[in-house]
Design an enzyme around this catalytic site. Structure first.
Site, PDB file in Angstrom:
ATOM      1  N   LYS A 115       0.836  -1.206   0.000  1.00 34.53           N
ATOM      2  CA  LYS A 115       0.000   0.000   0.000  1.00 34.53           C
ATOM      3  C   LYS A 115       0.874   1.261   0.000  1.00 34.53           C
ATOM      4  O   LYS A 115       0.645   2.197  -0.763  1.00 34.53           O
ATOM      5  CB  LYS A 115      -0.910  -0.022   1.244  1.00 34.53           C
ATOM      6  CG  LYS A 115      -2.289   0.543   1.006  1.00 34.53           C
ATOM      7  CD  LYS A 115      -3.282   0.142   2.065  1.00 34.53           C
ATOM      8  CE  LYS A 115      -3.045   0.800   3.393  1.00 34.53           C
ATOM      9  NZ  LYS A 115      -3.991   0.395   4.445  1.00 34.53           N
ATOM     10  N   LYS A 198     -11.219  -7.068   3.256  1.00 32.81           N
ATOM     11  CA  LYS A 198     -11.690  -6.910   4.636  1.00 32.81           C
ATOM     12  C   LYS A 198     -12.196  -5.483   4.920  1.00 32.81           C
ATOM     13  O   LYS A 198     -11.610  -4.522   4.426  1.00 32.81           O
ATOM     14  CB  LYS A 198     -10.507  -7.225   5.556  1.00 32.81           C
ATOM     15  CG  LYS A 198     -10.800  -7.234   7.029  1.00 32.81           C
ATOM     16  CD  LYS A 198      -9.508  -7.428   7.819  1.00 32.81           C
ATOM     17  CE  LYS A 198      -8.800  -6.120   8.038  1.00 32.81           C
ATOM     18  NZ  LYS A 198      -8.569  -5.744   9.424  1.00 32.81           N
ATOM     19  N   LYS A 201     -11.060  -0.013   9.425  1.00 36.20           N
ATOM     20  CA  LYS A 201     -11.370   1.353   9.883  1.00 36.20           C
ATOM     21  C   LYS A 201     -10.487   2.406   9.214  1.00 36.20           C
ATOM     22  O   LYS A 201     -10.846   3.570   9.190  1.00 36.20           O
ATOM     23  CB  LYS A 201     -11.318   1.443  11.407  1.00 36.20           C
ATOM     24  CG  LYS A 201      -9.999   1.084  12.047  1.00 36.20           C
ATOM     25  CD  LYS A 201     -10.059   1.327  13.539  1.00 36.20           C
ATOM     26  CE  LYS A 201      -9.852   0.102  14.388  1.00 36.20           C
ATOM     27  NZ  LYS A 201      -8.576  -0.588  14.243  1.00 36.20           N
TER      28      LYS A 201
HETATM   29  N1  AQP Z   1     -13.378  -6.751   8.958  1.00 35.14           N
HETATM   30  C1  AQP Z   1     -13.222  -7.397  10.098  1.00 35.14           C
HETATM   31  N2  AQP Z   1     -13.996  -8.471  10.370  1.00 35.14           N
HETATM   32  C2  AQP Z   1     -13.856  -9.148  11.535  1.00 35.14           C
HETATM   33  N3  AQP Z   1     -12.969  -8.803  12.490  1.00 35.14           N
HETATM   34  C3  AQP Z   1     -12.188  -7.729  12.262  1.00 35.14           C
HETATM   35  N4  AQP Z   1     -11.224  -7.133  12.982  1.00 35.14           N
HETATM   36  C4  AQP Z   1     -10.747  -6.077  12.300  1.00 35.14           C
HETATM   37  N5  AQP Z   1     -11.383  -5.951  11.121  1.00 35.14           N
HETATM   38  C5  AQP Z   1     -12.277  -6.978  11.072  1.00 35.14           C
HETATM   39  C6  AQP Z   1     -10.810  -7.560  14.314  1.00 35.14           C
HETATM   40  O1  AQP Z   1     -10.911  -6.462  15.191  1.00 35.14           O
HETATM   41  C7  AQP Z   1      -9.897  -6.597  16.196  1.00 35.14           C
HETATM   42  C8  AQP Z   1      -9.181  -5.312  16.392  1.00 35.14           C
HETATM   43  O2  AQP Z   1      -8.458  -4.985  15.267  1.00 35.14           O
HETATM   44  P1  AQP Z   1      -7.337  -3.864  15.338  1.00 35.14           P
HETATM   45  O3  AQP Z   1      -7.948  -2.543  15.371  1.00 35.14           O
HETATM   46  O4  AQP Z   1      -6.402  -4.115  16.456  1.00 35.14           O
HETATM   47  O5  AQP Z   1      -6.540  -4.109  14.023  1.00 35.14           O
HETATM   48  P2  AQP Z   1      -6.978  -4.537  12.593  1.00 35.14           P
HETATM   49  O6  AQP Z   1      -7.238  -5.999  12.608  1.00 35.14           O
HETATM   50  O7  AQP Z   1      -5.897  -4.066  11.681  1.00 35.14           O
HETATM   51  O8  AQP Z   1      -8.350  -3.731  12.356  1.00 35.14           O
HETATM   52  P3  AQP Z   1      -8.711  -2.701  11.221  1.00 35.14           P
HETATM   53  O9  AQP Z   1     -10.099  -2.244  11.458  1.00 35.14           O
HETATM   54  O10 AQP Z   1      -8.396  -3.279   9.871  1.00 35.14           O
HETATM   55  O11 AQP Z   1      -7.736  -1.498  11.547  1.00 35.14           O
HETATM   56  P4  AQP Z   1      -6.733  -0.743  10.590  1.00 35.14           P
HETATM   57  O12 AQP Z   1      -7.517  -0.335   9.369  1.00 35.14           O
HETATM   58  O13 AQP Z   1      -6.261   0.446  11.392  1.00 35.14           O
HETATM   59  O14 AQP Z   1      -5.620  -1.677  10.283  1.00 35.14           O
HETATM   60  C9  AQP Z   1      -8.992  -7.751  15.773  1.00 35.14           C
HETATM   61  O15 AQP Z   1      -9.306  -8.895  16.541  1.00 35.14           O
HETATM   62  C10 AQP Z   1      -9.343  -7.945  14.338  1.00 35.14           C
HETATM   63  O16 AQP Z   1      -9.149  -9.282  13.915  1.00 35.14           O
END
Ligand code: AQP
Length: 332
Positions: A115, A198, A201
């Site tokens: 990315k 996926k 956020k």
């Molecule tokens: N799309 C998703 N579906 C199911 N579970 C999800 N998790 C994240 N996205 C999904 C789960 O949420 C928990 C916390 O995640 P995190 O914020 O520590 O990191 P991440 O997995 O990188 O989440 P994001 O939303 O994708 O954040 P960004 O965009 O900042 O990288 C974890 O248990 C994760 O599995």
């Protein structure tokens, strides 16, 4: 003694429905059965650049959302990662005992590298060190279970490897080897606009995710404009109908029913009727959540976090002293 769970979410953006269904919903369900530790992973958030004012505001938002979702401070120790110094102390131990090859193999790292290359942005080394910090977050508390969404499974596997490696080096079981706990359905909620990707956020396209604090009307609109297909049959088939399957998963998870029952419920519906029903379910869920969120005041939140910090720090500082002692770090 009750078995223990530990997990956290990073305040790197506004929490999404994916974070809730994949992770936080499990924290709430499991707190009745387990000794529960849930934290705000603010140190993980700074693996990518953050605005300081927004980061602090999102940290409070996340705690208020945890509480609004149903985390009960009597059952769950709720704390902020950066307030317990042992997380970083143990992270260094795992940084030193992990291999470059293992860290470079992590999908999240590889995705970020790709990315950033496309956007011609530098790649911060923190993103490579994310898994050793995550291993420390978990292993400090000796949990048996770690509830996470699908995308974190690989990091959890590495956590287990690092724990076993340290146990081997010290010839003692200093760390409990935790099991990954994923929800039966909804472990990977997909983007509403690109349903093979996926929901995240920090996605550049806000239409791709439902942020839990979005105005309700915005969320309804996002569901109604979610990408589907041209078959016009509401059927769960991830490979051929990722958009419809994703909406069925969201509906079933929020209604606490099986996906097969949701599919049956909508077998004679048009896509318009189906989307309206999913949007209504999301609306009801978000309205209740946001009402609870807005009813919380800062004094209550700060008191809960003070209490959580004391409880988490008591366990974590004892653990890091033990680990340092076993590794020969520091004086007799
Ligand atoms: N799309 C998703 N579906 C199911 N579970 C999800 N998790 C994240 N996205 C999904 C789960 O949420 C928990 C916390 O995640 P995190 O914020 O520590 O990191 P991440 O997995 O990188 O989440 P994001 O939303 O994708 O954040 P960004 O965009 O900042 O990288 C974890 O248990 C994760 O599995």
């Amino acid at each position: 003694m009750k078995k223990r769970i530990v997990s956290g979410i990073k305040p790197s953006g506004s929490l999404t429905l994916g974070n809730y269904i994949g992770a936080a919903k499990q924290f709430v369900d499991l707190q009745n059965e387990f000794d529960s530790f849930v934290f705000v992973a603010d140190l993980h958030a700074i693996t990518v650049p953050q605005n300081s004012t927004e980061l602090r505001a999102r940290t409070y938002d996340l705690v208020k959302l945890y509480l609004a979702m149903g985390l009960d401070p009597k059952k769950t120790t709720l704390f902020i990662q950066s307030e317990v110094p042992a997380h970083l102390q143990l992270a260094w131990v795992f940084t030193c005992s992990s291999y470059m090859g293992e860290l470079e193999r992590m999908t999240q790292y590889k995705d970020t590298v790709l990315k950033n290359k496309v956007k011609q942005l530098p790649i911060g080394s923190g993103i490579l060190q994310y898994p050793p910090l995550m291993a420390a977050d978990i292993l400090l508390y000796d949990p048996q279970i770690v509830p996470v969404g699908d995308d974190q499974s690989q990091h959890l596997e590495l956590t287990r490897t690092l724990a076993e490696r340290l146990n081997g080096i010290t010839n003692q079981d200093i760390f409990t080897i935790p099991e990954t706990f994923k929800p039966k359905q909804g472990a990977r909620i997909m983007s509403l606009q690109e349903p093979t990707k996926k929901m995240s956020k920090s996605d550049d396209n806000p239409k791709s995710y439902i942020a839990l604090l979005d105005p309700i009307a915005v969320s309804v609109k996002k569901i109604k404009s979610a990408v589907t297909d041209s078959e016009m049959v509401v059927r769960y088939d991830v490979e051929h109908k990722p958009g419809i399957s994703n909406l069925l998963t969201i509906y079933a998870s929020l209604e606490n029913i099986e996906i097969s029952d949701a599919q049956k419920h909508f077998e004679n519906s048009t896509y318009g009727e189906f989307k309206t029903a999913v949007a209504k379910t999301v609306e009801i869920f978000l309205t209740e959540l946001q009402n609870k969120y807005h009813a919380l005041n800062m004094d209550t939140v700060n008191a809960i976090l003070d209490d959580g910090r004391i409880k988490a720090d008591a366990i974590a500082s004892k653990k890091i002293s033990h680990v340092y002692h076993k590794l020969g770090i520091g004086r007799f």
